[in-house]
Design a protein around this motif. Structure first.
Motif, PDB file in Angstrom:
ATOM      1  N   THR A  90       0.841  -1.194   0.000  1.00  0.00           N
ATOM      2  CA  THR A  90       0.000   0.000   0.000  1.00  0.00           C
ATOM      3  C   THR A  90       0.879   1.246   0.000  1.00  0.00           C
ATOM      4  N   TYR A  91       0.216   2.354   0.202  1.00  0.00           N
ATOM      5  CA  TYR A  91       0.862   3.680   0.242  1.00  0.00           C
ATOM      6  C   TYR A  91       1.659   3.917   1.520  1.00  0.00           C
ATOM      7  N   ARG A  92       1.578   3.031   2.520  1.00  0.00           N
ATOM      8  CA  ARG A  92       2.213   3.333   3.801  1.00  0.00           C
ATOM      9  C   ARG A  92       3.516   2.550   3.997  1.00  0.00           C
ATOM     10  N   ILE A 131      -2.735   2.895  -4.101  1.00  0.00           N
ATOM     11  CA  ILE A 131      -3.598   3.835  -3.385  1.00  0.00           C
ATOM     12  C   ILE A 131      -5.007   3.235  -3.232  1.00  0.00           C
ATOM     13  N   PRO A 132      -5.552   2.582  -4.288  1.00  0.00           N
ATOM     14  CA  PRO A 132      -6.836   1.902  -4.076  1.00  0.00           C
ATOM     15  C   PRO A 132      -6.644   0.743  -3.087  1.00  0.00           C
ATOM     16  N   ILE A 133      -7.541   0.632  -2.145  1.00  0.00           N
ATOM     17  CA  ILE A 133      -7.368  -0.369  -1.092  1.00  0.00           C
ATOM     18  C   ILE A 133      -7.552  -1.783  -1.634  1.00  0.00           C
ATOM     19  N   GLY A 161      -3.463  -3.235   4.723  1.00  0.00           N
ATOM     20  CA  GLY A 161      -3.859  -2.868   6.077  1.00  0.00           C
ATOM     21  C   GLY A 161      -5.003  -3.719   6.614  1.00  0.00           C
ATOM     22  N   ASP A 162      -5.336  -3.477   7.872  1.00  0.00           N
ATOM     23  CA  ASP A 162      -6.454  -4.178   8.511  1.00  0.00           C
ATOM     24  C   ASP A 162      -7.761  -3.902   7.754  1.00  0.00           C
ATOM     25  N   GLY A 163      -7.943  -2.669   7.315  1.00  0.00           N
ATOM     26  CA  GLY A 163      -9.168  -2.332   6.589  1.00  0.00           C
ATOM     27  C   GLY A 163      -9.277  -3.090   5.279  1.00  0.00           C
ATOM     28  N   ALA A 164      -8.148  -3.275   4.619  1.00  0.00           N
ATOM     29  CA  ALA A 164      -8.140  -3.951   3.314  1.00  0.00           C
ATOM     30  C   ALA A 164      -8.616  -5.400   3.414  1.00  0.00           C
ATOM     31  N   THR A 165      -8.500  -5.998   4.605  1.00  0.00           N
ATOM     32  CA  THR A 165      -8.913  -7.411   4.723  1.00  0.00           C
ATOM     33  C   THR A 165     -10.420  -7.570   4.563  1.00  0.00           C
ATOM     34  N   SER A 166     -11.149  -6.440   4.610  1.00  0.00           N
ATOM     35  CA  SER A 166     -12.602  -6.532   4.374  1.00  0.00           C
ATOM     36  C   SER A 166     -12.947  -6.424   2.891  1.00  0.00           C
ATOM     37  N   LYS A 167     -11.942  -6.204   2.054  1.00  0.00           N
ATOM     38  CA  LYS A 167     -12.206  -6.024   0.627  1.00  0.00           C
ATOM     39  C   LYS A 167     -12.280  -7.360  -0.112  1.00  0.00           C
ATOM     40  N   GLY A 168     -13.192  -7.419  -1.071  1.00  0.00           N
ATOM     41  CA  GLY A 168     -13.330  -8.624  -1.895  1.00  0.00           C
ATOM     42  C   GLY A 168     -12.056  -8.970  -2.630  1.00  0.00           C
ATOM     43  N   ASN A 190      -1.507  -4.413  10.506  1.00  0.00           N
ATOM     44  CA  ASN A 190      -2.694  -4.051  11.293  1.00  0.00           C
ATOM     45  C   ASN A 190      -2.355  -2.916  12.266  1.00  0.00           C
ATOM     46  N   ASN A 191      -2.652  -1.682  11.813  1.00  0.00           N
ATOM     47  CA  ASN A 191      -2.364  -0.502  12.654  1.00  0.00           C
ATOM     48  C   ASN A 191      -3.594  -0.065  13.438  1.00  0.00           C
ATOM     49  N   GLN A 192      -4.571  -0.944  13.525  1.00  0.00           N
ATOM     50  CA  GLN A 192      -5.769  -0.789  14.381  1.00  0.00           C
ATOM     51  C   GLN A 192      -6.806   0.199  13.859  1.00  0.00           C
ATOM     52  N   TRP A 193      -6.488   0.916  12.791  1.00  0.00           N
ATOM     53  CA  TRP A 193      -7.440   1.893  12.253  1.00  0.00           C
ATOM     54  C   TRP A 193      -7.437   1.848  10.730  1.00  0.00           C
ATOM     55  N   ALA A 194      -8.612   2.051  10.147  1.00  0.00           N
ATOM     56  CA  ALA A 194      -8.744   2.249   8.705  1.00  0.00           C
ATOM     57  C   ALA A 194      -9.388   3.633   8.562  1.00  0.00           C
ATOM     58  N   ILE A 195      -8.577   4.630   8.394  1.00  0.00           N
ATOM     59  CA  ILE A 195      -8.964   6.035   8.592  1.00  0.00           C
ATOM     60  C   ILE A 195      -9.653   6.108   9.963  1.00  0.00           C
ATOM     61  N   SER A 196     -10.994   6.341  10.001  1.00  0.00           N
ATOM     62  CA  SER A 196     -11.676   6.525  11.289  1.00  0.00           C
ATOM     63  C   SER A 196     -12.376   5.258  11.777  1.00  0.00           C
ATOM     64  N   ASP A 259      -1.975  10.873  12.276  1.00  0.00           N
ATOM     65  CA  ASP A 259      -3.145  10.931  11.399  1.00  0.00           C
ATOM     66  C   ASP A 259      -3.039   9.905  10.268  1.00  0.00           C
ATOM     67  N   HIS A 260      -4.190   9.579   9.685  1.00  0.00           N
ATOM     68  CA  HIS A 260      -4.202   8.639   8.548  1.00  0.00           C
ATOM     69  C   HIS A 260      -3.304   9.153   7.414  1.00  0.00           C
ATOM     70  N   THR A 261      -3.520  10.409   7.055  1.00  0.00           N
ATOM     71  CA  THR A 261      -2.643  11.083   6.086  1.00  0.00           C
ATOM     72  C   THR A 261      -2.559  12.544   6.524  1.00  0.00           C
TER      73      THR A 261
HETATM   74  C1  LIG Z   1     -10.974   0.989  -3.187  1.00  0.00           C
HETATM   75  C2  LIG Z   1     -10.828   2.102  -2.182  1.00  0.00           C
HETATM   76  N1  LIG Z   1     -11.850   2.397  -1.348  1.00  0.00           N
HETATM   77  C3  LIG Z   1     -11.720   3.376  -0.439  1.00  0.00           C
HETATM   78  C4  LIG Z   1     -10.562   4.099  -0.377  1.00  0.00           C
HETATM   79  C5  LIG Z   1     -10.414   5.217   0.656  1.00  0.00           C
HETATM   80  N2  LIG Z   1      -9.473   4.806   1.695  1.00  0.00           N
HETATM   81  C6  LIG Z   1      -8.206   5.264   1.686  1.00  0.00           C
HETATM   82  S1  LIG Z   1      -7.332   4.621   2.957  1.00  0.00           S
HETATM   83  C7  LIG Z   1      -8.647   3.747   3.535  1.00  0.00           C
HETATM   84  C8  LIG Z   1      -8.523   2.910   4.784  1.00  0.00           C
HETATM   85  C9  LIG Z   1      -7.536   1.800   4.652  1.00  0.00           C
HETATM   86  O1  LIG Z   1      -7.299   1.237   5.903  1.00  0.00           O
HETATM   87  P1  LIG Z   1      -6.272   0.079   6.095  1.00  0.00           P
HETATM   88  O2  LIG Z   1      -6.464  -0.963   5.051  1.00  0.00           O
HETATM   89  O3  LIG Z   1      -6.363  -0.363   7.504  1.00  0.00           O
HETATM   90  O4  LIG Z   1      -4.854   0.778   5.796  1.00  0.00           O
HETATM   91  P2  LIG Z   1      -4.126   1.944   6.589  1.00  0.00           P
HETATM   92  O5  LIG Z   1      -4.470   3.231   5.888  1.00  0.00           O
HETATM   93  O6  LIG Z   1      -4.591   1.934   8.002  1.00  0.00           O
HETATM   94  O7  LIG Z   1      -2.678   1.665   6.470  1.00  0.00           O
HETATM   95  C10 LIG Z   1      -9.759   3.950   2.734  1.00  0.00           C
HETATM   96  C11 LIG Z   1     -11.081   3.356   2.973  1.00  0.00           C
HETATM   97  C12 LIG Z   1      -9.518   3.783  -1.277  1.00  0.00           C
HETATM   98  N3  LIG Z   1      -8.328   4.405  -1.251  1.00  0.00           N
HETATM   99  N4  LIG Z   1      -9.657   2.774  -2.157  1.00  0.00           N
END
Ligand SMILES: Cc1ncc(C[n+]2csc(CCOP(=O)(O)OP(=O)(O)O)c2C)c(N)n1
Ligand SMILES: [Mg+2]
Length: 358
Positions: A90-92, A131-133, A161-168, A190-196, A259-261
């Motif tokens: 990812t971007y991080r 950048i797309p999750i 990230g943790d949030g990405a694990t919910s993606k298809g 897993n940084n415990q947050w996906a933005i908010s 912050d997230h970004t």
């Molecule tokens: C397909 C898609 N949906 C939504 C977003 C908006 N978005 C940017 S970061 C993010 C949260 C990602 O959280 P996580 O996977 O936990 O990664 P982290 O940013 O915490 O490293 C979302 C929903 C995006 N970039 N791409």
């Protein structure tokens, strides 16, 4: 030994947050130089990060996602990978990119919106930050399929990230990796947050590691703030994958300390108390405490390291700021082998307009 991912407390750890050893260290971690090189890379990542934010805040960089507090995960991944492995993150994942040999200039260019920052001299086969999750997970698995079809011995490494694990996309990628027994390592940073969105609202799954079970391979948790534990876990996983063991997943438990970004203000949705608690698990401080107590890491060495890191980062920033911006029409130049006719027209129109203004 892969621990059960069914228990949230089953993560592996060698050095606790106070710098104490909690179980015998793996062989590589007995070596002072190796530990210092991991620490050095973590400090450099942190300096790179701080400068990026300063550049953004003064209008000289685009939106930037900080890796503050997550340095151990990326440095350990980069250290365990071999040059011919293929990384998609990812971007991080600034730490991984630095470890892989992407230059700080290239990275600042990328975050400054300049596509030349994606055209790394090394590592040529790695993917640009996604950048797309989650959309890079199928790409990473595609690279693993290519490795398998060619009979090569390298591995594909996919970090999200943790949030990405919910993606298809992520589940689909993991599923086919299991079916085809591909040489791919998935790392959940897993940084415990996906933005908010906090981890507790992200998934009812007790751990994210256990999502691997549904795909027919093992997943395990590791303390993502213990660079020794992450390096060991990733190293063992890559060894198994390279010797034909099929896919594997590592969930690294860490925390996004800021912050997230630069476009976010985390104080609007999370408790300051939580953040200050996690500062006590700072991965950089932890390894420094250990090095100081066991390997006589001195304040002179520390000062020199900080000065060296800042010098490298400042030099890259100066070079970045002195780079001539690309011509506006370059926006069309990186997506297609052959530009479709309508885009070619638009490209020509930009040049025409630019010439008139000029
Ligand atoms: C397909 C898609 N949906 C939504 C977003 C908006 N978005 C940017 S970061 C993010 C949260 C990602 O959280 P996580 O996977 O936990 O990664 P982290 O940013 O915490 O490293 C979302 C929903 C995006 N970039 N791409
Ligand atoms: Mg996250």
């Amino acid at each position: 030994m892969v621990k059960s991912p069914k228990d949230r407390d089953s993560f592996s750890q060698f050095i606790d947050k106070d710098g104490n050893v909690v179980q015998p260290l793996p062989a590589f971690a007995e070596d002072r130089e190796t530990l210092v090189s991991l620490y050095r890379a973590m400090v450099l990542t942190r300096s790179f990060d701080a400068k990026a934010i300063a550049l953004q805040r003064t209008g000289r960089l685009g939106t930037y996602p900080s890796s503050l507090g997550q340095e151990a995960v990326g440095v350990a991944i980069g250290h365990a990978m071999r040059p011919d492995d293929i990384f998609a993150g990812t971007y991080r994942e600034h730490a991984v990119q630095l470890m892989r040999g992407v230059s700080m200039l290239e990275m600042y260019l990328f975050w400054g919106g300049d596509e030349r920052g994606n055209n790394y001299a090394v590592p040529i086969k790695d993917f640009p930050p996604s950048i797309p999750i989650g959309s890079h997970a199928p790409h990473s698995v595609g690279a693993a399929l290519a490795i398998k079809l060619r009979g090569e011995k390298n591995a594909s490494v996919c970090v999200f990230g943790d949030g990405a694990t919910s993606k298809g996309d992520v589940y689909e990628a993991m599923n086919i990796a299991g079916v085809w027994q591909l040489p791919v390592l998935f790392v959940v940073n897993n940084n415990q947050w996906a933005i908010s969105v906090p981890r507790s609202q992200q998934s009812a799954s007790l751990t994210l590691a256990q999502k691997a079970t549904a795909c027919g391979f093992d997943g395990e948790q590791v303390d993502g703030n213990d660079v020794v534990a992450v390096r060991h876990t990733i190293g063992c996983a890559l060894d198994r994958i390279r010797s034909g063991g099929g896919p594997h997943l590592v969930e690294a438990l860490t925390y996004r300390l800021t912050d997230h970004t630069t476009a976010d203000d985390a104080s609007r949705y999370r408790d300051e108390k939580e953040v200050s608690t996690y500062w006590k698990s700072d991965p950089v401080v932890r390894i420094r405490k250990y090095l100081t107590a066991i390997h006589g890491w001195s304040s002179d060495e520390e000062e020199k390291l900080l000065a060296d890191s800042n010098k490298k980062v400042e030099a890259a920033a100066v070079e970045y700021l002195a780079t001539e911006p690309q011509a506006p029409e370059s926006i069309f130049d990186y997506l297609y082998q052959e530009l479709p006719a309508d885009f070619a027209e638009q490209r020509a129109a930009i040049i025409e307009k630019g010439n008139k203004i000029g």
